[in-house]
Design a protein around this motif. Sequence first.
Motif, PDB file in Angstrom:
ATOM      1  N   HIS A 130       0.810  -1.218   0.000  1.00 21.78           N
ATOM      2  CA  HIS A 130       0.000   0.000   0.000  1.00 21.78           C
ATOM      3  C   HIS A 130       0.843   1.268   0.000  1.00 21.78           C
ATOM      4  O   HIS A 130       0.321   2.352  -0.241  1.00 21.78           O
ATOM      5  CB  HIS A 130      -0.941   0.001   1.217  1.00 21.78           C
ATOM      6  CG  HIS A 130      -0.219   0.087   2.527  1.00 21.78           C
ATOM      7  ND1 HIS A 130       0.306  -1.016   3.151  1.00 21.78           N
ATOM      8  CD2 HIS A 130       0.076   1.145   3.322  1.00 21.78           C
ATOM      9  CE1 HIS A 130       0.890  -0.655   4.273  1.00 21.78           C
ATOM     10  NE2 HIS A 130       0.766   0.658   4.404  1.00 21.78           N
ATOM     11  N   ARG A 227      -7.510  -0.150 -11.027  1.00 18.41           N
ATOM     12  CA  ARG A 227      -7.799  -1.587 -11.078  1.00 18.41           C
ATOM     13  C   ARG A 227      -7.452  -2.190 -12.437  1.00 18.41           C
ATOM     14  O   ARG A 227      -7.007  -3.325 -12.518  1.00 18.41           O
ATOM     15  CB  ARG A 227      -9.268  -1.850 -10.757  1.00 18.41           C
ATOM     16  CG  ARG A 227      -9.677  -1.367  -9.362  1.00 18.41           C
ATOM     17  CD  ARG A 227     -10.975  -2.001  -8.911  1.00 18.41           C
ATOM     18  NE  ARG A 227     -11.446  -1.414  -7.666  1.00 18.41           N
ATOM     19  CZ  ARG A 227     -10.974  -1.732  -6.464  1.00 18.41           C
ATOM     20  NH1 ARG A 227     -10.017  -2.624  -6.353  1.00 18.41           N
ATOM     21  NH2 ARG A 227     -11.474  -1.143  -5.377  1.00 18.41           N
ATOM     22  N   VAL A 247      -4.750  -4.941 -11.819  1.00 20.31           N
ATOM     23  CA  VAL A 247      -4.344  -4.934 -10.419  1.00 20.31           C
ATOM     24  C   VAL A 247      -5.115  -6.043  -9.714  1.00 20.31           C
ATOM     25  O   VAL A 247      -6.342  -6.004  -9.643  1.00 20.31           O
ATOM     26  CB  VAL A 247      -4.628  -3.577  -9.764  1.00 20.31           C
ATOM     27  CG1 VAL A 247      -4.229  -3.594  -8.293  1.00 20.31           C
ATOM     28  CG2 VAL A 247      -3.892  -2.464 -10.502  1.00 20.31           C
ATOM     29  N   GLU A 249      -5.741  -8.108  -6.306  1.00 18.30           N
ATOM     30  CA  GLU A 249      -5.549  -8.093  -4.861  1.00 18.30           C
ATOM     31  C   GLU A 249      -5.354  -9.508  -4.329  1.00 18.30           C
ATOM     32  O   GLU A 249      -6.021 -10.446  -4.763  1.00 18.30           O
ATOM     33  CB  GLU A 249      -6.743  -7.438  -4.182  1.00 18.30           C
ATOM     34  CG  GLU A 249      -6.921  -5.969  -4.538  1.00 18.30           C
ATOM     35  CD  GLU A 249      -8.080  -5.332  -3.803  1.00 18.30           C
ATOM     36  OE1 GLU A 249      -8.749  -6.060  -3.030  1.00 18.30           O
ATOM     37  OE2 GLU A 249      -8.303  -4.119  -3.991  1.00 18.30           O
ATOM     38  N   THR A 257      -0.792  -6.311  -3.573  1.00 14.50           N
ATOM     39  CA  THR A 257      -1.428  -6.494  -4.874  1.00 14.50           C
ATOM     40  C   THR A 257      -0.393  -6.948  -5.884  1.00 14.50           C
ATOM     41  O   THR A 257       0.794  -6.633  -5.776  1.00 14.50           O
ATOM     42  CB  THR A 257      -2.079  -5.190  -5.385  1.00 14.50           C
ATOM     43  OG1 THR A 257      -1.082  -4.146  -5.409  1.00 14.50           O
ATOM     44  CG2 THR A 257      -3.222  -4.755  -4.506  1.00 14.50           C
TER      45      THR A 257
END
Length: 292
Positions: A130, A227, A247, A249, A257
Motif C-alpha cells: 500500500h 484496477r 491490479v 488483490e 497487490t
Amino acid sequence: MDKRSEVRAFLTSRRAKVSPEQAGIPAYGNRRVAGLRRGEVAALAGVSVEYYTRLERGNLAGVSDSVLDAIARALQLDDTETAHLHHLARASGSRPARTRARRDKVTEIRPAVRRVLHSMTGVPAFLRNHRFDILAANPLGMALYAPMFAVDTALPVNSMRFIFLDPHAQAFYPDWAQVARSAVAALRIAAAQHSEDQQLMNLIGELSMRSESFRAWWAAQDVYVHRHGTKRFRHPAIGDLDLAFEVLELSGDESLTVLTYSAEPGTSSGDGLELLATWAATREGVATGTNG
C-alpha cells in the motif's frame, strides 16, 4: 497528516465542484463561494447546517454510514470518493498505537506468492504494497521498469519516488502528467485507509517537500482507484509500448497487490513485449557471464 485537516480539505474541495444548477437548486444572491454553500449541502443531505458545519470542520468521529451516504449524494461523489469519505470517518475514530506497530512491520512474502509471480513468464508482473513499494518482480517486470531499477536494483523500490523524484520518469512515461496525477489520487486513498502508518506519512511528507507537482496535485484532494486500464511506456531499449494493466488483490495478504502488464499478440506492443523478453534474457546472460 492531521485527520481533521484532511476531512475539511476533502469536503470543501468537493463542495466547490458542485454548482447550484448541477444540484438542481436555485442560486440566490451574490455568491462568494465556488459551488454550493454549506447550508445547501445540509439541506440536500437532510441534516442541520450546524451538524454539517461540524462535519466539514473535520469532526467525523461517530457519524453514521447513512449520514455519510447522504452527504455523498448531496456532493455528487462517485463510488471511489464515497468510499474515501467512509475511510476518513473510520480513521477519525481510530486508535493509533497498536495499528501503527503492526503496519510498520516488514512485509513477509509467502514463497507460494513468489512462485506464482515468477511463473508469469509472458507478462511483466510485480508485487506491491500500500506504500507503492515494489517488493518483488519477475524478470520481465524488472526489464520493463529498467529505468526505475537502474540506480538501485535491490528491492523494495518505491514507484512514487521514481515518478516524482527520478529525472528519467518523464521520458519513461509519455503521459507523465496523467500517470503522476493518478498516482497521487491513489496514494491519497492509501493514506486514508492506513492513516496510522508512519512510513506512509513520511513518504507523503518527503514527496511534498521535494516535488512541486506532487504538492499541487495532493492539494486537489482527488481520489482514484487503479484496477485496470492502459499505460504507455517509452522503454530506453525497446521503444514505445501500450500495455494493458490489471491490479489483482491478494485476499490472504493485507495490502498486497499483483500488477501485470500485457499486450494483444501480433500488435506492435505485443511484438515489443517479445523483444523485451529477449532483451531481458540477453542482459541477464551478460550479468551472469553465460553468453559465452
